[in-house]
Design an enzyme around this catalytic site. Structure first.
Site, PDB file in Angstrom:
ATOM      1  CB  SER A 134     -39.740  44.247  14.527  1.00 15.58           C
ATOM      2  OG  SER A 134     -38.099  43.954  14.976  1.00 15.58           O
TER       3      SER A 134
ATOM      4  CG  HIS B 285     -43.145  46.503  12.693  1.00 19.27           C
ATOM      5  ND1 HIS B 285     -43.054  45.692  11.538  1.00 19.27           N
ATOM      6  CD2 HIS B 285     -41.754  46.717  13.106  1.00 19.27           C
ATOM      7  CE1 HIS B 285     -41.825  45.736  11.284  1.00 19.27           C
ATOM      8  NE2 HIS B 285     -41.001  46.165  12.232  1.00 19.27           N
TER       9      HIS B 285
ATOM     10  CE  LYS C 182     -40.511  47.322   8.756  1.00 16.95           C
ATOM     11  NZ  LYS C 182     -39.643  48.281   8.387  1.00 16.95           N
TER      12      LYS C 182
END
Length: 386
Positions: A178, A206, A237
């Site tokens: 990240s 991610h 996300k």
């Protein structure tokens, strides 16, 4: 005395340029935001595909609230699990190519629930040194022996596995890190898990929605499948909503449902969120155009930046970190960008190692090429004025 010491500790954080700032938005998530009353161009969101304010997801959330109400009323294992949760879990499992999935309210809960459910005292965890805090906390909660191997270094991991006499072994890694934006060597890690009879947890927070065919994630991109793999995907996300899921072999997921304390002892997520997530999955699956645009913005930023003192770290993902080093300088550059209407966070220890303070530029499909050029121009100019 306690309060005085706490105030002194806060002052010390401020003096070392380590004090965090919390800002308030009064617009929906997106590149153009009003923050603390000021109009800003934001490069700090993990909303990689620009779905957080997508009208069709808002409509699905509204319809879900009308159908199911505002809350679930109880934990999933009492009366807080709804038919739409079942549908979501089945769709998520199929999407990432697993037998079964379990939906958690947050990614942090998933990581702190799954790891202690799989290993405990007498077992060993082998974790990448740059893993997310939630993976670190999950490992510590398990009470297993924790060995942290050098970042993205299969040889270092192999040495640790070869000398371990633990009854059960668990390898834990982020897929996309990240704060660095690089991708773990997943094929090599799975090979080691096979050779040393270990589980492999991959936190694809991610990568889900961004990497792989149709956004199916880092494992799909690498072409990996195994009963040893336990896949964790975040839904707040790229998916643009909230929550997380764990996917894998059916018996593994059943065990987690029976043993993961953050799942068992928490009120279930509102079923309306599951309706929005079902809509989001459809958008992810058909979102190649957004992913292509996002990839073009990544290439554009890397081409436009001409840095001499700072370092743009190698990354092919929407996370584009600019290593500055000094805490005070990183904070000063973030303030300089803020003064120009550009919101880019300065990331400092303990989130990153000492001496590696950085700007974390986060690109989304909702940005334009002109947005990226504006940011690159400002960074090129500011580099000469620390």
């Amino acid at each position: 005395m306690l309060l005085e010491q706490l105030k002194a500790d806060l002052a010390e954080l401020d003096a070392r340029s380590l004090k965090r700032v919390r800002r308030s938005l009064d617009t929906p998530c997106g590149p153009r935001a009003r923050v603390d009353g000021r109009e800003m161009l934001a490069f700090c969101s993990n909303d990689y595909l620009g779905f957080a304010a997508e009208p069709s997801l808002v409509a699905a959330l509204q319809a879900g609230a009308e159908r199911w109400g505002a809350g679930s009323g109880a934990s999933h294992l009492v009366s807080g699990h709804y038919a739409v949760h079942d549908e979501l879990e089945a769709r998520l499992a199929a999407f990432v190519g697993c037998e079964r999935a379990l939906y958690f309210s947050t990614g942090f809960m998933a990581n702190t629930g799954v790891i202690p459910a799989l290993v405990g005292r007498g077992d060993a965890i082998f974790a990448d040194r740059l893993n997310h805090a939630s993976l670190v906390d999950g490992a510590l909660l398990s009470r297993a022996d924790l060995q942290r191997y050098a970042h993205a270094d299969p040889a270092a991991l192999e040495r640790g596995l070869a000398t371990s006499g633990a009854r059960r072994k668990l390898i834990v890694t982020d897929s996309v890190f990240s704060m660095d934006g690089d991708v773990a060597p997943l094929a090599a890690l799975l090979d080691l898990a096979e050779r040393f009879d270990a589980w492999l947890i991959v936190d694809d927070a991610h990568g889900f929605g961004v990497l792989g065919p149709q956004g199916r994630g880092a494992l799909a991109e690498a072409g990996l499948a195994s009963w040893r793999l336990i896949y964790i995907g975040t839904l707040g996300k790229a998916a643009g909503v909230s929550g997380a899921f764990v996917a894998g072999e059916a018996d593994v997921i059943e065990w987690l449902m029976q043993k993961a304390r953050p799942y068992i002892f928490t009120t279930g997520a509102p079923p309306a969120l599951a309706e929005a997530l079902l809509a989001s999955l459809g958008l992810i699956q058909t979102g190649d155009a957004r992913r292509r645009h996002l990839a073009s913005l990544i290439d554009l930023l890397r081409a436009e930046l001409r840095l001499a003192r700072w370092t743009l770290l190698p990354s092919r993902t929407p996370i584009q970190p600019i290593l500055i080093g000094d805490n005070a300088e990183a904070a000063a550059v973030a303030r300089g960008l803020w003064d120009e209407g550009l919101w880019v966070p300065a990331i400092r220890p303990p989130t990153v190692p000492q001496g590696t303070a950085r700007l974390r530029v986060s690109l989304t499909a909702a940005h334009s090429a002109d947005d990226v050029r504006r940011l690159a121009s400002a960074l090129n100019r500011l580099e000469g004025t620390p």
